[in-house]
Design a protein around this motif. Structure first.
Motif, PDB file in Angstrom:
ATOM      1  N   ALA A 135       0.707  -1.307   0.378  1.00 40.68           N
ATOM      2  CA  ALA A 135      -0.253   0.167  -0.387  1.00 40.68           C
ATOM      3  C   ALA A 135       0.604   1.283  -0.218  1.00 40.68           C
ATOM      4  N   ARG A 136       1.946   1.011   0.541  1.00 36.22           N
ATOM      5  CA  ARG A 136       3.151   1.981   0.592  1.00 36.22           C
ATOM      6  C   ARG A 136       3.349   2.653  -0.524  1.00 36.22           C
ATOM      7  N   LYS A 137       3.896   1.776  -1.223  1.00 36.86           N
ATOM      8  CA  LYS A 137       4.731   1.977  -2.165  1.00 36.86           C
ATOM      9  C   LYS A 137       3.392   2.001  -3.567  1.00 36.86           C
ATOM     10  N   LEU A 138       1.888   1.999  -3.568  1.00 35.91           N
ATOM     11  CA  LEU A 138       1.501   2.541  -4.374  1.00 35.91           C
ATOM     12  C   LEU A 138       0.775   3.574  -3.987  1.00 35.91           C
ATOM     13  N   ILE A 139       0.912   3.892  -2.964  1.00 40.22           N
ATOM     14  CA  ILE A 139       1.263   5.658  -2.699  1.00 40.22           C
ATOM     15  C   ILE A 139       2.529   6.381  -3.358  1.00 40.22           C
ATOM     16  N   SER A 140       3.024   5.798  -3.062  1.00 39.11           N
ATOM     17  CA  SER A 140       4.683   7.003  -3.406  1.00 39.11           C
ATOM     18  C   SER A 140       4.456   6.450  -5.366  1.00 39.11           C
ATOM     19  N   TYR A 141       3.951   5.210  -5.564  1.00 36.94           N
ATOM     20  CA  TYR A 141       3.946   5.561  -7.006  1.00 36.94           C
ATOM     21  C   TYR A 141       2.691   6.950  -7.099  1.00 36.94           C
ATOM     22  N   CYS A 142       1.871   7.249  -6.729  1.00 30.42           N
ATOM     23  CA  CYS A 142       1.188   7.829  -6.802  1.00 30.42           C
ATOM     24  C   CYS A 142       1.602   9.198  -6.631  1.00 30.42           C
ATOM     25  N   LYS A 143       1.985   8.963  -5.538  1.00 26.71           N
ATOM     26  CA  LYS A 143       2.599  10.591  -5.293  1.00 26.71           C
ATOM     27  C   LYS A 143       4.072  11.236  -6.218  1.00 26.71           C
ATOM     28  N   SER A 144       4.458  10.363  -6.677  1.00 24.57           N
ATOM     29  CA  SER A 144       5.728  10.163  -7.706  1.00 24.57           C
ATOM     30  C   SER A 144       5.069  11.061  -9.084  1.00 24.57           C
ATOM     31  N   GLY A 145       3.489  10.676  -9.236  1.00 25.54           N
ATOM     32  CA  GLY A 145       2.985  11.659 -11.185  1.00 25.54           C
ATOM     33  C   GLY A 145       3.591  10.158 -11.316  1.00 25.54           C
ATOM     34  N   TYR A 146       2.440   9.093 -10.956  1.00 24.48           N
ATOM     35  CA  TYR A 146       2.811   7.637 -11.262  1.00 24.48           C
ATOM     36  C   TYR A 146       3.645   7.196 -12.215  1.00 24.48           C
ATOM     37  N   ASP A 147       4.958   7.297 -11.758  1.00 17.45           N
ATOM     38  CA  ASP A 147       6.124   6.234 -12.236  1.00 17.45           C
ATOM     39  C   ASP A 147       6.404   5.437 -12.103  1.00 17.45           C
ATOM     40  N   ILE A 148       6.225   5.007 -12.606  1.00 18.12           N
ATOM     41  CA  ILE A 148       6.490   2.969 -12.520  1.00 18.12           C
ATOM     42  C   ILE A 148       7.386   2.840 -11.813  1.00 18.12           C
ATOM     43  N   TYR A 149       9.444   3.457 -12.022  1.00 14.63           N
ATOM     44  CA  TYR A 149      10.357   3.100 -11.378  1.00 14.63           C
ATOM     45  C   TYR A 149      10.458   3.674  -9.949  1.00 14.63           C
ATOM     46  N   LEU A 173      -5.263   5.385  -6.407  1.00 14.05           N
ATOM     47  CA  LEU A 173      -4.633   4.396  -7.405  1.00 14.05           C
ATOM     48  C   LEU A 173      -5.780   4.767  -8.547  1.00 14.05           C
ATOM     49  N   ASN A 174      -6.765   4.579  -7.753  1.00 17.77           N
ATOM     50  CA  ASN A 174      -8.398   4.519  -8.381  1.00 17.77           C
ATOM     51  C   ASN A 174      -7.970   6.179 -10.048  1.00 17.77           C
ATOM     52  N   GLU A 175      -7.411   7.320  -8.927  1.00 18.46           N
ATOM     53  CA  GLU A 175      -7.312   8.648  -9.874  1.00 18.46           C
ATOM     54  C   GLU A 175      -6.429   8.796 -11.099  1.00 18.46           C
ATOM     55  N   ASP A 176      -5.264   7.097 -11.373  1.00 25.63           N
ATOM     56  CA  ASP A 176      -4.907   7.540 -12.493  1.00 25.63           C
ATOM     57  C   ASP A 176      -5.219   6.695 -13.448  1.00 25.63           C
ATOM     58  N   ARG A 177      -5.867   7.428 -14.448  1.00 30.43           N
ATOM     59  CA  ARG A 177      -6.840   7.198 -15.726  1.00 30.43           C
ATOM     60  C   ARG A 177      -5.777   6.161 -16.081  1.00 30.43           C
ATOM     61  N   SER A 178      -4.554   5.743 -16.253  1.00 32.65           N
ATOM     62  CA  SER A 178      -3.523   4.933 -16.700  1.00 32.65           C
ATOM     63  C   SER A 178      -4.069   3.311 -16.603  1.00 32.65           C
TER      64      SER A 178
END
Length: 181
Positions: free
Chosen positions: A87-101, A133-138
């Motif tokens: 969950a923290r990884k997902l939050i970090s992914y979302c806060k970093s502008g949906y950058d997967i790396y 995560l649901n705010e990510d359009r991709s």
């Protein structure tokens, strides 16, 4: 009589739902609360059935519920730690502008992780991660958080308290006299 997996908070909630009156309930430690609740249940003639949270019909059903392990605590500590980490990884992914790396290898892996985290949305961090995560359009589809009826009712109560205690703007017309002394 009462299984130790029931937390102090759970026992207080049971007392509130079934109208079991215990003096200074919020100031009691768990050990005292358990003994007071057991004593109170022994002298109670009956309880009102409850079908929203616990689905308990009578006093014997309440006793069986309290003697068995708490069903809402069915996640192990190791599993909870893994889910919280995801969950923290997902939050970090979302806060970093949906950058997967550097968190994930692909968007598919993000989606799969989101599906796993969504199964544990009784945990607030997981609910937040799925909301972000649901705010990510991709993402291919929206992920529906899985929340128990009990948690859903708690969240509704919390929201109701927020709405009633939040300051509201009121406008009144007329003449007013203000004095400073």
């Amino acid at each position: 009589m009462i299984h130790p997996s029931h937390s102090r908070k759970d026992l207080i909630e049971i007392c509130e739902v079934f109208n079991i009156e215990i003096e200074d309930i919020y100031d009691q430690p768990k050990i005292s609360l358990v003994s007071l609740l057991e004593a109170e249940i022994e002298v109670m003639p009956e309880i009102e059935p409850e079908y929203e949270f616990y689905f308990i019909d009578d006093l014997e059903g309440l006793k069986r519920y309290l003697q068995s392990p708490n069903q809402s605590k069915n996640i192990t500590i190791a599993t909870k730690e893994l889910v919280m980490k995801d969950a923290r990884k997902l939050i970090s992914y979302c806060k970093s502008g949906y950058d997967i790396y550097p968190h994930f290898e692909s968007k598919d892996k993000v989606y799969e992780t989101g599906k796993i985290v969504a199964e544990h949305c009784d945990i607030s961090t997981c609910r937040r991660a799925i909301k972000l995560l649901n705010e990510d359009r991709s993402m291919p589809d929206k992920i529906e958080p899985i929340i128990s009826n009990r948690m859903r009712k708690q969240l509704e109560r919390k929201e109701l308290v927020k709405k009633t205690t939040r300051g509201q703007f009121r406008s009144r017309q007329g003449s007013f006299k203000i004095s400073f002394s």
